[in-house]
Design an enzyme around this catalytic site. Structure first.
Site: not given
Length: 309
Positions: A14, A33, A37-38, A57, A78, A144, A148, A271
């Site tokens: 995205f 990539d 997900t891309g 990867d 990521a 996650y 980061k 949460g």
């Protein structure tokens, strides 16, 4: 930015695809990539004569060979799903921390001018101290977010220990064309737009008074390029510096789409953070001041969903 060789990891995703799109006309761009997900569809409209793509990867491919002669690296590859990171923290660690470390090591060895890391406001966790500035303590609430935070620390170490220029950008709530409303970690804006275009009432969890700092992906691209070309190192919040409640967001999308729908209110999810707002004063040192109108960016996003539905 012109006449540079740049690498965009996660360049089919995205945000990454929007960076590639902006740089495509005047630069040589290499995408790395693994297509987890891309999607190649995200760049199908671009000039492929100026784009190279390495599908693989980042923890396994030979980055130094790829980085040779490169000016800048925009690191967006990521594992970005919070639920996935909770279920499988080891994979998040491998991709997000080991992957970032490999990027930094290769960049150091190949004399890259600067690495720009995509970080996240998730590193702050849930806090009542608003607006959030870069001096706020880190309180990641998921693997996650912890990855980061670790990536930011590694960037800082490589700048100080090795002299590699690095910037980490803490994104707030990003939206725009090509965002997937069907993914398990889809943001509220694509979910609302997708449902409302199908005449389905979207769900608001809680009373809708919770607020977020929404920022267009095009403004995120501005921040990346400014960060790369600036002389600054360090960590910067990248948001609009204004908050919008979920109820307000729903009404704006209603207006943009031309509907008069009512949401479905359901019980608050455990949460969920109540409020989020970026202090973007520090980002002004790299020249970042969000341009454009929030509603206009929403209109552009809605138009993309209509064209691609």
């Amino acid at each position: 930015m012109k006449n540079k060789k740049v690498i965009v990891t996660g360049g089919l995703g995205f945000i990454g695809s929007h960076i590639v799109e902006r740089l495509n006309d005047n630069n040589e761009v290499l995408i790395i990539d693994d297509q987890s997900t891309g999607k190649i569809e995200n760049i199908k409209h671009l000039d492929f004569s100026k784009i190279d793509t390495t599908l693989g990867d980042i923890t396994k491919i030979n980055l130094e060979e790829i980085f040779e002669g490169t000016d800048y690296v925009f690191h967006h590859a990521a594992k970005i799903s919070v639920p996935e990171s909770l279920e499988d923290p080891l994979t998040s660690n491998e991709v997000n921390i080991t992957g970032t470390l490999k990027i930094l090591e290769a960049a150091k060895n190949m004399d890259i001018k600067k690495v720009v890391l995509a970080s996240s406001s998730a590193v702050y966790g849930d806090t009542e101290s608003l607006p959030l500035n870069e001096e706020n303590p880190l309180n990641p609430l998921s693997p996650y977010a912890a990855t980061k935070a670790a990536g930011e620390l590694y960037c800082n170490v490589f700048s100080k220990a090795y002299g590699l220029p690095t910037v980490a950008l803490r994104y707030f709530n990003v939206f725009g064309p090509r965002q997937d409303p069907n993914s398990q970690y889809a943001a509220v804006i694509p979910q609302f737009i997708d449902k409302m275009l199908k005449d389905k009432r979207p769900i608001i969890y809680g009373d809708g008074k919770q607020s977020r700092d929404f920022i267009s992906v095009k403004q995120i691209v501005d921040a990346n390029i400014l960060a790369a070309e600036s002389k600054e190192n360090g960590t910067f919040n990248i948001g609009l510096g204004k908050s919008t409640t979920i109820n307000q967001l729903f009404e704006i999308i209603n207006d943009v789409i031309g509907k008069d729908m009512e949401p479905i209110y359901e019980k608050e999810r455990p949460g969920d953070i109540k409020h989020s707002l970026a202090d973007i004063q520090k980002a002004k040192s790299i020249g970042f001041e969000p341009k454009g109108d929030f509603k206009d960016y929403l209109k552009e996003t809605v138009e993309w969903f209509i064209e691609n539905s």
